[in-house]
Scaffold this motif. Structure first.
Motif, PDB file in Angstrom:
ATOM      1  N   SER A 166       1.039  -1.071   0.060  1.00  0.00           N
ATOM      2  CA  SER A 166      -0.055  -0.047  -0.015  1.00  0.00           C
ATOM      3  C   SER A 166       0.864   1.248   0.088  1.00  0.00           C
ATOM      4  O   SER A 166       0.516   2.186  -0.658  1.00  0.00           O
ATOM      5  N   ILE A 167       1.960   1.325   0.995  1.00  0.00           N
ATOM      6  CA  ILE A 167       2.532   2.608   1.024  1.00  0.00           C
ATOM      7  C   ILE A 167       3.581   2.573  -0.332  1.00  0.00           C
ATOM      8  O   ILE A 167       3.839   3.770  -0.789  1.00  0.00           O
ATOM      9  N   ALA A 168       4.069   1.694  -0.929  1.00  0.00           N
ATOM     10  CA  ALA A 168       5.099   1.548  -2.028  1.00  0.00           C
ATOM     11  C   ALA A 168       4.133   2.197  -3.131  1.00  0.00           C
ATOM     12  O   ALA A 168       4.626   2.893  -4.110  1.00  0.00           O
ATOM     13  N   ASN A 169       3.143   1.779  -3.325  1.00  0.00           N
ATOM     14  CA  ASN A 169       2.310   2.585  -4.410  1.00  0.00           C
ATOM     15  C   ASN A 169       2.052   3.925  -4.402  1.00  0.00           C
ATOM     16  O   ASN A 169       1.929   4.503  -5.461  1.00  0.00           O
ATOM     17  N   ILE A 170       2.037   4.398  -3.226  1.00  0.00           N
ATOM     18  CA  ILE A 170       2.304   6.023  -3.104  1.00  0.00           C
ATOM     19  C   ILE A 170       3.528   6.609  -3.343  1.00  0.00           C
ATOM     20  O   ILE A 170       4.013   7.631  -3.909  1.00  0.00           O
ATOM     21  N   THR A 171       4.698   5.798  -2.442  1.00  0.00           N
ATOM     22  CA  THR A 171       5.910   6.661  -2.263  1.00  0.00           C
ATOM     23  C   THR A 171       7.189   6.235  -3.164  1.00  0.00           C
ATOM     24  O   THR A 171       8.293   6.830  -3.321  1.00  0.00           O
ATOM     25  N   ARG A 172       6.781   5.092  -4.093  1.00  0.00           N
ATOM     26  CA  ARG A 172       8.037   4.491  -4.527  1.00  0.00           C
ATOM     27  C   ARG A 172       8.825   5.369  -5.612  1.00  0.00           C
ATOM     28  O   ARG A 172       9.854   5.441  -5.571  1.00  0.00           O
ATOM     29  N   LYS A 173       8.033   6.286  -6.375  1.00  0.00           N
ATOM     30  CA  LYS A 173       8.723   7.178  -7.287  1.00  0.00           C
ATOM     31  C   LYS A 173       9.318   8.356  -6.631  1.00  0.00           C
ATOM     32  O   LYS A 173      10.149   8.860  -7.226  1.00  0.00           O
ATOM     33  N   GLU A 174       8.950   8.564  -5.286  1.00  0.00           N
ATOM     34  CA  GLU A 174       9.526   9.791  -4.745  1.00  0.00           C
ATOM     35  C   GLU A 174      10.586   9.434  -3.557  1.00  0.00           C
ATOM     36  O   GLU A 174      11.346  10.369  -3.211  1.00  0.00           O
ATOM     37  N   LEU A 175      10.839   8.282  -3.162  1.00  0.00           N
ATOM     38  CA  LEU A 175      11.774   7.747  -2.192  1.00  0.00           C
ATOM     39  C   LEU A 175      12.752   6.673  -2.770  1.00  0.00           C
ATOM     40  O   LEU A 175      13.199   5.911  -1.958  1.00  0.00           O
ATOM     41  N   LEU A 176      13.274   6.841  -4.068  1.00  0.00           N
ATOM     42  CA  LEU A 176      14.075   5.814  -4.574  1.00  0.00           C
ATOM     43  C   LEU A 176      15.235   5.704  -3.772  1.00  0.00           C
ATOM     44  O   LEU A 176      15.714   4.996  -3.246  1.00  0.00           O
ATOM     45  N   THR A 177      16.142   7.041  -3.955  1.00  0.00           N
ATOM     46  CA  THR A 177      17.407   6.982  -3.171  1.00  0.00           C
ATOM     47  C   THR A 177      17.130   6.930  -1.682  1.00  0.00           C
ATOM     48  O   THR A 177      18.026   6.147  -1.008  1.00  0.00           O
ATOM     49  N   ALA A 178      16.057   7.529  -1.147  1.00  0.00           N
ATOM     50  CA  ALA A 178      16.017   7.502   0.534  1.00  0.00           C
ATOM     51  C   ALA A 178      15.941   5.930   0.868  1.00  0.00           C
ATOM     52  O   ALA A 178      16.377   5.208   1.652  1.00  0.00           O
ATOM     53  N   THR A 179      14.973   5.133  -0.077  1.00  0.00           N
ATOM     54  CA  THR A 179      14.918   3.517   0.089  1.00  0.00           C
ATOM     55  C   THR A 179      16.157   2.847   0.043  1.00  0.00           C
ATOM     56  O   THR A 179      16.358   2.106   1.155  1.00  0.00           O
ATOM     57  N   VAL A 180      16.905   3.173  -0.766  1.00  0.00           N
ATOM     58  CA  VAL A 180      18.271   2.599  -0.978  1.00  0.00           C
ATOM     59  C   VAL A 180      19.086   2.901   0.477  1.00  0.00           C
ATOM     60  O   VAL A 180      19.580   1.850   1.037  1.00  0.00           O
ATOM     61  N   ASP A 181      19.159   4.123   0.733  1.00  0.00           N
ATOM     62  CA  ASP A 181      19.987   4.658   1.935  1.00  0.00           C
ATOM     63  C   ASP A 181      19.371   4.174   3.288  1.00  0.00           C
ATOM     64  O   ASP A 181      20.225   3.674   4.097  1.00  0.00           O
TER      65      ASP A 181
END
Length: 237
Positions: A179-194
C-alpha cells in the motif's frame, strides 16, 4: 522417547525446507501461476528426501503460497504467506488514509522488530539479509520495479527477530509495504536505498538502537510523502 525426538527433528527439518522453498520462489522471482520443479529436482536442490519436500509443500499449500494440481504439478498461488488480506483491508476505499494508518502501525511494530533482529540474527541470516538489501538497490538503480524485493527485505528482517509472534503479523506488514509503495515508490528511490542500508548496518553491527532508529527514519520519510499525497488529494477535490 526416541520416536518423539525423531518426530521433532523431522518437523524442524520440514519447517526449514519450507522456509528455503519459499525463499527459492522469491529468489527466482517466480510469478503467481508459475510451475515449480518436480519433487525429484527439489529434493536434489535442497539435499533432502522427496518425503520432506512433499511435507514442506503441504505447509506452503496450507499458507496459500502453493497450489497442487493433481496430474499436473505444483504452482505458485500467492507471494504472500497466510491470507493475503487478513484484515479485510482491500475493501477500504481511501487508499491514502489506509497507507497512512498502516505506516503508523508499522511505526509501532517494526523499530522493535529491527532491534530484536540486531540482537538475535545469525551469521547466515545476516548474509541473506545483505543479499536482499542489495537486490532492492540493484532493482532501483536499474529503474525496475522493486516491490517484491522490498517486501522480501522487510519479511526477512522480521524473521531475523526470532520472535514466534512476529511471523503471524507479517501479512499486515506485507499489506502495508504494498500500500505504501504504491504511493511513495517514485519519490523515495534514493532514500529507500539509503535507509535500507542503514537498517542493514544496524543489524550487521548488532547495534539494536541503530537498527531501531534506521527503521523509524525509513518509515517517517514514507509518512511525510503520504501526508503530502493526502494534502494534494484533498486540494483537488
Amino acid at each position: 522417547m526416541m520416536a518423539g525426538l525423531t518426530n521433532i527433528k523431522n518437523q524442524a527439518l520440514t519447517e526449514r525446507i519450507e522456509d528455503h522453498l519459499f525463499q527459492y520462489i522469491l529468489d527466482e522471482r517466480l510469478a503467481v501461476g508459475a510451475k515449480l520443479p518436480n519433487e525429484y529436482e527439489l529434493a536434489d536442490r535442497f539435499g533432502v528426501s522427496r518425503g520432506t519436500i512433499r511435507e514442506a509443500v503441504k505447509l506452503l499449500v496450507s499458507r496459500g503460497v502453493l497450489r497442487v494440481k493433481h496430474g499436473s504439478g505444483t504452482y505458485v498461488a500467492s507471494l504472500m504467506p497466510l491470507k493475503a488480506d487478513p484484515l479485510g483491508l482491500d475493501a477500504i476505499e481511501d487508499r491514502i488514509q489506509l497507507a497512512l494508518d498502516l505506516t503508523d502501525v508499522r511505526l509501532m511494530l517494526e523499530p522493535a522488530i529491527a532491534e530484536l533482529a540486531a540482537r538475535n540474527r545469525t551469521e547466515e541470516e545476516a548474509q541473506r539479509l545483505t543479499e536482499y538489501c542489495d537486490a532492492v538497490r540493484r532493482r532501483i538503480q536499474a529503474g525496475e520495479d522493486y516491490l517484491i524485493e522490498d517486501m522480501r527485505f522487510h519479511w526477512y528482517l522480521a524473521k531475523c527477530s526470532h520472535n514466534m509472534v512476529v511471523e503471524p503479523l507479517m501479512p499486515i506488514i506485507d499489506a502495508a509495504v504494498v500500500s505504501i509503495a504504491n504511493i511513495t515508490r517514485k519519490e523515495l528511490l534514493t532514500a529507500t536505498v539509503d535507509t535500507h542500508q542503514e537498517i542493514l548496518n544496524g543489524v550487521l553491527d548488532q547495534d539494536p538502537q541503530a537498527a531501531r532508529a534506521a527503521v523509524a527514519l525509513h518509515l517517517e520519510m514514507n509518512r511525510i510523502v503520504i501526508k503530502h499525497a493526502q494534502k494534494r488529494s484533498k486540494e483537488t477535490k
